[in-house]
Design a protein around this motif. Sequence first.
Motif, PDB file in Angstrom:
ATOM      1  N   GLY A  19       3.970   5.324 -17.646  1.00 60.98           N
ATOM      2  CA  GLY A  19       4.135   4.955 -19.047  1.00 60.98           C
ATOM      3  C   GLY A  19       4.173   6.161 -19.970  1.00 60.98           C
ATOM      4  O   GLY A  19       5.014   6.228 -20.874  1.00 60.98           O
ATOM      5  N   THR A  20       3.283   7.110 -19.742  1.00 65.44           N
ATOM      6  CA  THR A  20       3.254   8.319 -20.571  1.00 65.44           C
ATOM      7  C   THR A  20       4.546   9.098 -20.421  1.00 65.44           C
ATOM      8  O   THR A  20       5.157   9.513 -21.402  1.00 65.44           O
ATOM      9  CB  THR A  20       2.048   9.206 -20.205  1.00 65.44           C
ATOM     10  N   CYS A  21       4.980   9.293 -19.192  1.00 65.96           N
ATOM     11  CA  CYS A  21       6.206  10.064 -18.960  1.00 65.96           C
ATOM     12  C   CYS A  21       7.428   9.353 -19.536  1.00 65.96           C
ATOM     13  O   CYS A  21       8.265   9.980 -20.190  1.00 65.96           O
ATOM     14  CB  CYS A  21       6.405  10.333 -17.478  1.00 65.96           C
ATOM     15  N   LEU A  22       7.529   8.069 -19.311  1.00 64.50           N
ATOM     16  CA  LEU A  22       8.708   7.335 -19.794  1.00 64.50           C
ATOM     17  C   LEU A  22       8.776   7.307 -21.311  1.00 64.50           C
ATOM     18  O   LEU A  22       9.861   7.086 -21.884  1.00 64.50           O
ATOM     19  CB  LEU A  22       8.716   5.920 -19.219  1.00 64.50           C
ATOM     20  N   ALA A  23       7.660   7.561 -21.991  1.00 64.00           N
ATOM     21  CA  ALA A  23       7.661   7.616 -23.458  1.00 64.00           C
ATOM     22  C   ALA A  23       8.212   8.941 -23.990  1.00 64.00           C
ATOM     23  O   ALA A  23       8.589   9.044 -25.151  1.00 64.00           O
ATOM     24  CB  ALA A  23       6.249   7.401 -24.005  1.00 64.00           C
ATOM     25  N   TYR A  24       8.283   9.971 -23.138  1.00 64.51           N
ATOM     26  CA  TYR A  24       8.856  11.254 -23.552  1.00 64.51           C
ATOM     27  C   TYR A  24      10.366  11.113 -23.705  1.00 64.51           C
ATOM     28  O   TYR A  24      11.022  10.415 -22.910  1.00 64.51           O
ATOM     29  CB  TYR A  24       8.633  12.333 -22.489  1.00 64.51           C
ATOM     30  N   PRO A  25      10.965  11.804 -24.679  1.00 67.03           N
ATOM     31  CA  PRO A  25      12.431  11.803 -24.786  1.00 67.03           C
ATOM     32  C   PRO A  25      13.081  12.537 -23.615  1.00 67.03           C
ATOM     33  O   PRO A  25      12.464  13.447 -23.027  1.00 67.03           O
ATOM     34  CB  PRO A  25      12.706  12.556 -26.089  1.00 67.03           C
ATOM     35  N   VAL A  26      14.293  12.168 -23.256  1.00 63.71           N
ATOM     36  CA  VAL A  26      15.051  12.871 -22.209  1.00 63.71           C
ATOM     37  C   VAL A  26      15.268  14.308 -22.667  1.00 63.71           C
ATOM     38  O   VAL A  26      15.616  14.569 -23.811  1.00 63.71           O
ATOM     39  CB  VAL A  26      16.394  12.161 -21.939  1.00 63.71           C
ATOM     40  N   GLY A  67       0.789  -1.230   0.000  1.00 61.58           N
ATOM     41  CA  GLY A  67       0.000   0.000   0.000  1.00 61.58           C
ATOM     42  C   GLY A  67       0.816   1.271   0.000  1.00 61.58           C
ATOM     43  O   GLY A  67       0.265   2.367   0.022  1.00 61.58           O
ATOM     44  N   LEU A  68       2.138   1.163  -0.001  1.00 64.78           N
ATOM     45  CA  LEU A  68       3.001   2.344  -0.051  1.00 64.78           C
ATOM     46  C   LEU A  68       3.091   2.870  -1.483  1.00 64.78           C
ATOM     47  O   LEU A  68       3.043   2.096  -2.437  1.00 64.78           O
ATOM     48  CB  LEU A  68       4.417   2.011   0.416  1.00 64.78           C
ATOM     49  N   ASN A  69       3.241   4.161  -1.595  1.00 64.29           N
ATOM     50  CA  ASN A  69       3.520   4.760  -2.903  1.00 64.29           C
ATOM     51  C   ASN A  69       5.015   4.606  -3.146  1.00 64.29           C
ATOM     52  O   ASN A  69       5.826   5.340  -2.595  1.00 64.29           O
ATOM     53  CB  ASN A  69       3.106   6.229  -2.937  1.00 64.29           C
ATOM     54  N   THR A  70       5.380   3.645  -3.967  1.00 66.37           N
ATOM     55  CA  THR A  70       6.786   3.302  -4.189  1.00 66.37           C
ATOM     56  C   THR A  70       7.398   4.031  -5.378  1.00 66.37           C
ATOM     57  O   THR A  70       8.586   3.870  -5.657  1.00 66.37           O
ATOM     58  CB  THR A  70       6.933   1.788  -4.398  1.00 66.37           C
ATOM     59  N   ALA A  71       6.602   4.809  -6.092  1.00 65.74           N
ATOM     60  CA  ALA A  71       7.087   5.585  -7.230  1.00 65.74           C
ATOM     61  C   ALA A  71       6.207   6.821  -7.358  1.00 65.74           C
ATOM     62  O   ALA A  71       5.169   6.932  -6.699  1.00 65.74           O
ATOM     63  CB  ALA A  71       7.034   4.757  -8.515  1.00 65.74           C
ATOM     64  N   PHE A  72       6.633   7.752  -8.193  1.00 67.49           N
ATOM     65  CA  PHE A  72       5.818   8.937  -8.459  1.00 67.49           C
ATOM     66  C   PHE A  72       6.024   9.369  -9.902  1.00 67.49           C
ATOM     67  O   PHE A  72       6.989   8.992 -10.564  1.00 67.49           O
ATOM     68  CB  PHE A  72       6.161  10.094  -7.509  1.00 67.49           C
TER      69      PHE A  72
END
Length: 140
Positions: A131-138, A85-90
């Motif tokens: 998923g949306t964020c990780l699809a953005y280029p660095v 139940g912890l938020n392990t990512a953001f």
Amino acid sequence: PNLLRARIAANEASAASSVRKIATAEFAYTSAYPTVGYAPTLAELGGVPPCTPSSTTACILDSVLSTGVKSGYQFVAKGVTGSGGLNTAFVAGSAPENFNVTGVRYFCIVTDGVLRSDPGTAGNPPAGDLGTCLAYPVAQ
């Protein structure tokens, strides 16, 4: 046109900086409230002065940014629930309030701390999931 482009550049620089500040606040939040993990929403990172720190108003992020709107951009931050139940990512993201007037790039960051940007299209919301964020280029 040149003045508009200068304003867009300033807004985008502010948005990128604000997303980084949100990430820093998320890391501080998870240290302060380890039983929660990362903050469930952007509002939990802030608080209205005079602010009393708690897991629902951590007083880590300024009260303007924690409302979700600043310098022509809208912002979102969400904790991602993992085991126990912890938020392990953001994920934290931003989008121009008025595309091609207040900005043309979208910014986001996740738990890895890498700023990403996308020259999106009008009408897209801020990246609100991993998923949306990780699809953005660095970001360059």
